[in-house]
Design a protein around this motif. Structure first.
Motif, PDB file in Angstrom:
ATOM      1  N   LEU A   1       0.869  -1.174   0.000  1.00  0.00           N
ATOM      2  CA  LEU A   1       0.000   0.000   0.000  1.00  0.00           C
ATOM      3  C   LEU A   1       0.911   1.230   0.000  1.00  0.00           C
ATOM      4  O   LEU A   1       1.450   1.630   1.035  1.00  0.00           O
ATOM      5  CB  LEU A   1      -0.918  -0.012   1.219  1.00  0.00           C
ATOM      6  N   ILE A   2       1.102   1.793  -1.168  1.00  0.00           N
ATOM      7  CA  ILE A   2       2.074   2.861  -1.372  1.00  0.00           C
ATOM      8  C   ILE A   2       1.339   4.194  -1.445  1.00  0.00           C
ATOM      9  O   ILE A   2       0.373   4.349  -2.211  1.00  0.00           O
ATOM     10  CB  ILE A   2       2.877   2.609  -2.660  1.00  0.00           C
ATOM     11  N   VAL A   3       1.803   5.142  -0.662  1.00  0.00           N
ATOM     12  CA  VAL A   3       1.138   6.431  -0.518  1.00  0.00           C
ATOM     13  C   VAL A   3       1.989   7.523  -1.157  1.00  0.00           C
ATOM     14  O   VAL A   3       3.209   7.590  -0.943  1.00  0.00           O
ATOM     15  CB  VAL A   3       0.891   6.758   0.970  1.00  0.00           C
ATOM     16  N   ALA A   4       1.334   8.377  -1.955  1.00  0.00           N
ATOM     17  CA  ALA A   4       1.979   9.564  -2.520  1.00  0.00           C
ATOM     18  C   ALA A   4       1.735  10.736  -1.590  1.00  0.00           C
ATOM     19  O   ALA A   4       0.584  11.048  -1.268  1.00  0.00           O
ATOM     20  CB  ALA A   4       1.428   9.861  -3.910  1.00  0.00           C
ATOM     21  N   VAL A   5       2.819  11.371  -1.132  1.00  0.00           N
ATOM     22  CA  VAL A   5       2.724  12.439  -0.141  1.00  0.00           C
ATOM     23  C   VAL A   5       3.314  13.721  -0.712  1.00  0.00           C
ATOM     24  O   VAL A   5       4.463  13.749  -1.176  1.00  0.00           O
ATOM     25  CB  VAL A   5       3.481  12.048   1.150  1.00  0.00           C
ATOM     26  N   ASP A   6       2.525  14.778  -0.664  1.00  0.00           N
ATOM     27  CA  ASP A   6       2.992  16.099  -1.093  1.00  0.00           C
ATOM     28  C   ASP A   6       3.652  16.784   0.101  1.00  0.00           C
ATOM     29  O   ASP A   6       2.973  17.172   1.054  1.00  0.00           O
ATOM     30  CB  ASP A   6       1.808  16.921  -1.606  1.00  0.00           C
ATOM     31  N   ASP A   7       4.956  16.896   0.044  1.00  0.00           N
ATOM     32  CA  ASP A   7       5.684  17.532   1.140  1.00  0.00           C
ATOM     33  C   ASP A   7       6.347  18.839   0.697  1.00  0.00           C
ATOM     34  O   ASP A   7       7.311  19.300   1.293  1.00  0.00           O
ATOM     35  CB  ASP A   7       6.740  16.586   1.709  1.00  0.00           C
ATOM     36  N   SER A   8       5.783  19.427  -0.367  1.00  0.00           N
ATOM     37  CA  SER A   8       6.382  20.641  -0.906  1.00  0.00           C
ATOM     38  C   SER A   8       6.039  21.885  -0.102  1.00  0.00           C
ATOM     39  O   SER A   8       6.788  22.857  -0.099  1.00  0.00           O
ATOM     40  CB  SER A   8       5.931  20.850  -2.361  1.00  0.00           C
ATOM     41  N   ALA A   9       4.883  21.846   0.583  1.00  0.00           N
ATOM     42  CA  ALA A   9       4.462  23.018   1.345  1.00  0.00           C
ATOM     43  C   ALA A   9       4.928  22.902   2.786  1.00  0.00           C
ATOM     44  O   ALA A   9       5.269  21.821   3.278  1.00  0.00           O
ATOM     45  CB  ALA A   9       2.940  23.156   1.286  1.00  0.00           C
ATOM     46  N   ALA A  10       4.915  24.042   3.466  1.00  0.00           N
ATOM     47  CA  ALA A  10       5.286  24.041   4.878  1.00  0.00           C
ATOM     48  C   ALA A  10       4.211  23.342   5.693  1.00  0.00           C
ATOM     49  O   ALA A  10       3.044  23.301   5.318  1.00  0.00           O
ATOM     50  CB  ALA A  10       5.453  25.486   5.363  1.00  0.00           C
ATOM     51  N   GLY A  11       4.602  22.759   6.796  1.00  0.00           N
ATOM     52  CA  GLY A  11       3.650  22.061   7.649  1.00  0.00           C
ATOM     53  C   GLY A  11       3.695  20.567   7.433  1.00  0.00           C
ATOM     54  O   GLY A  11       4.641  20.014   6.853  1.00  0.00           O
ATOM     55  N   GLU A  12       2.664  19.899   7.876  1.00  0.00           N
ATOM     56  CA  GLU A  12       2.599  18.440   7.816  1.00  0.00           C
ATOM     57  C   GLU A  12       2.458  17.960   6.372  1.00  0.00           C
ATOM     58  O   GLU A  12       1.613  18.468   5.625  1.00  0.00           O
ATOM     59  CB  GLU A  12       1.419  17.942   8.646  1.00  0.00           C
ATOM     60  N   PRO A  13       3.268  16.973   5.928  1.00  0.00           N
ATOM     61  CA  PRO A  13       3.124  16.419   4.580  1.00  0.00           C
ATOM     62  C   PRO A  13       1.715  15.879   4.367  1.00  0.00           C
ATOM     63  O   PRO A  13       1.120  15.281   5.265  1.00  0.00           O
ATOM     64  CB  PRO A  13       4.172  15.302   4.542  1.00  0.00           C
ATOM     65  N   ASN A  14       1.188  16.057   3.166  1.00  0.00           N
ATOM     66  CA  ASN A  14      -0.201  15.740   2.882  1.00  0.00           C
ATOM     67  C   ASN A  14      -0.316  14.600   1.875  1.00  0.00           C
ATOM     68  O   ASN A  14       0.046  14.764   0.708  1.00  0.00           O
ATOM     69  CB  ASN A  14      -0.913  16.981   2.344  1.00  0.00           C
ATOM     70  N   PRO A  15      -0.829  13.411   2.269  1.00  0.00           N
ATOM     71  CA  PRO A  15      -1.058  12.335   1.306  1.00  0.00           C
ATOM     72  C   PRO A  15      -2.097  12.745   0.264  1.00  0.00           C
ATOM     73  O   PRO A  15      -3.156  13.278   0.608  1.00  0.00           O
ATOM     74  CB  PRO A  15      -1.583  11.182   2.173  1.00  0.00           C
ATOM     75  N   VAL A  16      -1.777  12.527  -1.008  1.00  0.00           N
ATOM     76  CA  VAL A  16      -2.677  12.936  -2.088  1.00  0.00           C
ATOM     77  C   VAL A  16      -3.108  11.771  -2.969  1.00  0.00           C
ATOM     78  O   VAL A  16      -3.959  11.944  -3.849  1.00  0.00           O
ATOM     79  CB  VAL A  16      -2.005  14.018  -2.963  1.00  0.00           C
ATOM     80  N   GLY A  17      -2.560  10.583  -2.761  1.00  0.00           N
ATOM     81  CA  GLY A  17      -2.946   9.441  -3.571  1.00  0.00           C
ATOM     82  C   GLY A  17      -2.358   8.164  -3.008  1.00  0.00           C
ATOM     83  O   GLY A  17      -1.486   8.195  -2.134  1.00  0.00           O
ATOM     84  N   PHE A  18      -2.855   7.040  -3.497  1.00  0.00           N
ATOM     85  CA  PHE A  18      -2.313   5.754  -3.058  1.00  0.00           C
ATOM     86  C   PHE A  18      -2.591   4.687  -4.105  1.00  0.00           C
ATOM     87  O   PHE A  18      -3.524   4.788  -4.904  1.00  0.00           O
ATOM     88  CB  PHE A  18      -2.894   5.332  -1.699  1.00  0.00           C
ATOM     89  N   VAL A  19      -1.754   3.670  -4.108  1.00  0.00           N
ATOM     90  CA  VAL A  19      -1.969   2.466  -4.897  1.00  0.00           C
ATOM     91  C   VAL A  19      -1.848   1.284  -3.950  1.00  0.00           C
ATOM     92  O   VAL A  19      -1.020   1.284  -3.038  1.00  0.00           O
ATOM     93  CB  VAL A  19      -0.950   2.346  -6.060  1.00  0.00           C
ATOM     94  N   HIS A  20      -2.707   0.288  -4.149  1.00  0.00           N
ATOM     95  CA  HIS A  20      -2.677  -0.889  -3.289  1.00  0.00           C
ATOM     96  C   HIS A  20      -2.501  -2.132  -4.157  1.00  0.00           C
ATOM     97  O   HIS A  20      -3.352  -2.451  -4.981  1.00  0.00           O
ATOM     98  CB  HIS A  20      -3.965  -1.001  -2.474  1.00  0.00           C
ATOM     99  N   ALA A  21      -1.373  -2.796  -3.979  1.00  0.00           N
ATOM    100  CA  ALA A  21      -1.039  -3.993  -4.753  1.00  0.00           C
ATOM    101  C   ALA A  21      -1.043  -5.216  -3.851  1.00  0.00           C
ATOM    102  O   ALA A  21      -0.673  -5.143  -2.678  1.00  0.00           O
ATOM    103  CB  ALA A  21       0.339  -3.826  -5.406  1.00  0.00           C
ATOM    104  N   GLY A  22      -1.470  -6.341  -4.407  1.00  0.00           N
ATOM    105  CA  GLY A  22      -1.506  -7.584  -3.640  1.00  0.00           C
ATOM    106  C   GLY A  22      -1.517  -8.779  -4.570  1.00  0.00           C
ATOM    107  O   GLY A  22      -1.285  -8.647  -5.781  1.00  0.00           O
ATOM    108  N   PHE A  23      -1.811  -9.945  -4.004  1.00  0.00           N
ATOM    109  CA  PHE A  23      -1.748 -11.179  -4.767  1.00  0.00           C
ATOM    110  C   PHE A  23      -3.037 -11.983  -4.618  1.00  0.00           C
ATOM    111  O   PHE A  23      -3.715 -11.916  -3.584  1.00  0.00           O
ATOM    112  CB  PHE A  23      -0.565 -12.032  -4.322  1.00  0.00           C
ATOM    113  N   GLY A  24      -3.339 -12.745  -5.657  1.00  0.00           N
ATOM    114  CA  GLY A  24      -4.480 -13.631  -5.625  1.00  0.00           C
ATOM    115  C   GLY A  24      -4.142 -14.955  -4.956  1.00  0.00           C
ATOM    116  O   GLY A  24      -3.016 -15.167  -4.501  1.00  0.00           O
ATOM    117  N   PRO A  25      -5.114 -15.890  -4.902  1.00  0.00           N
ATOM    118  CA  PRO A  25      -4.900 -17.158  -4.214  1.00  0.00           C
ATOM    119  C   PRO A  25      -4.275 -18.219  -5.117  1.00  0.00           C
ATOM    120  O   PRO A  25      -4.339 -18.124  -6.346  1.00  0.00           O
ATOM    121  CB  PRO A  25      -6.323 -17.569  -3.836  1.00  0.00           C
ATOM    122  N   ASN A  26      -3.691 -19.221  -4.481  1.00  0.00           N
ATOM    123  CA  ASN A  26      -3.261 -20.383  -5.262  1.00  0.00           C
ATOM    124  C   ASN A  26      -4.484 -21.254  -5.574  1.00  0.00           C
ATOM    125  O   ASN A  26      -5.609 -20.952  -5.154  1.00  0.00           O
ATOM    126  CB  ASN A  26      -2.183 -21.180  -4.525  1.00  0.00           C
TER     127      ASN A  26
END
Length: 350
Positions: A51-76
């Motif tokens: 679960l990978i999060v894209a964080v905008d840390d360009s502005a002053a203050g607390e970094p702000n998550p702006v997007g995410f991708v969630h990757a996983g696997f299926g069953p055998n």
């Protein structure tokens, strides 16, 4: 832009991203931290690195998550573990107020890299039916349909990731389509003909509450929901001729304002097929669900599943959405892009 794995402090921000996402029929709203935890984060195979999060840390203050991708696997095949050769991009979202195209592309590449590095040789964009590890109950409907046509942002990502011409290693190809069917039960009229009357004299429909899961995988995927199975049992031989299983779509019911049940699967014994049993069983099951206060039934079927499509049409189901299955072959490990990632914590010697 910083890209990093999921942290325990992220759920509230991920919910905010989800809530800002364009509304579509198959996307549960309003999302909550409790729903995200119940349907996603609590899965025993959840890996924060997927679960990978894209964080905008360009502005002053607390970094702000702006997007995410969630990757996983299926069953055998046995359903008792994961098949790391079969990767899934289960979800990808970006805040609509951001310059999203570049972020979405970056997130997709990073999700693919996570899967490839762990052995994935094919990757599907959007969870599909049994292979979807996350988000059943929050996206798609009665099953995970791939990428919904009504989900314009994710559909745009999928189309941008596709290639034209022959399928190769450089992009995704659309390999199948699924149709989402709805039946309003207030107007239900079961099929009545000579065949159906004969079946009624020869068999009973028995109800099994919360039937046991068929595998570890099924227990993981359907753990948060209530299930109900209808068995068509011969009166003379006591054999189960057919069965249909439904599950309670509670989160979607809250969104749609009506109580809804999703068809998980319908099966007919091999030696009993093409005798009208599926029509009889589904009609009786829907009638019983309506009597219990269920207002809407949903089902899905691949477009090449002609028997299921004919059954749903016969019972008065109508098409409400469509999904596309996108797949990519991965012959070798994909290296993550050269963009900034979270630095490991510094070790201070005392």
């Amino acid at each position: 832009m910083l890209y990093r794995p999921f942290r325990n402090t992220d759920p509230r921000r991920l919910v905010e991203i989800w809530r800002s996402h364009s509304a579509c029929r198959g996307l549960v709203q309003p999302m909550s931290v409790a729903l995200l935890d119940e349907y996603v984060l609590s899965k025993p195979y959840f890996d924060r690195r997927g679960l990978i999060v894209a964080v905008d840390d360009s502005a002053a203050g607390e970094p702000n998550p702006v997007g995410f991708v969630h990757a996983g696997f299926g069953p055998n095949e046995r359903g008792d573990g994961l098949d790391t050769s079969a990767g899934v991009i289960a979800m990808l979202m970006c805040h609509p107020l951001e310059a999203r195209t570049e972020i979405e592309r970056e997130l997709l590449v990073r999700g693919e890299a996570y899967l490839s590095e762990r052995g994935a040789r094919r990757i599907r964009l959007g969870g599909v039916a049994r292979e979807a590890p996350f988000y059943l109950g929050l996206y798609g409907g009665s099953a995970m349909p791939g990428v919904l046509e009504s989900d314009e942002p994710l559909l745009a990502v999928a189309r941008a990731a596709c290639i034209t011409g022959d399928c190769g290693d450089s992009g995704y190809c659309a390999i199948g389509r699924r149709t989402v069917w709805h039946r309003e039960l207030a107007t239900l009229r079961p099929v009545v003909d000579r065949t159906q009357m004969q079946i009624r004299r020869r068999a009973n429909v028995e109800v099994v509450l919360d039937p046991p899961a068929a595998s570890w995988w099924e227990a993981c995927v359907y753990g948060p929901v209530d299930r109900l199975r209808f068995d068509l049992v011969g009166r003379e031989d006591g054999a189960r001729w057919a069965w249909a299983e439904f599950w309670s779509m509670d989160a979607f019911s809250a969104k749609w304002g009506v109580r809804a049940m999703g068809l998980k699967r319908i099966e007919v014994a091999a030696d009993q097929r093409r005798e009208g049993l599926a029509t009889f069983l589904m009609g009786d099951a829907l009638k019983q669900l309506a009597g219990d206060g269920v207002a809407l039934a949903e089902a899905q079927a691949d477009d090449d599943d002609l028997s299921s499509t004919a059954l749903f049409r016969k019972l008065g189901f109508v098409e409400v959405d469509r999904g596309t299955i996108y797949e990519k072959q991965v012959p070798a490990a994909v290296s993550p892009p050269k963009t900034r990632t979270e630095a490991p914590p510094k070790v201070v010697k005392v």
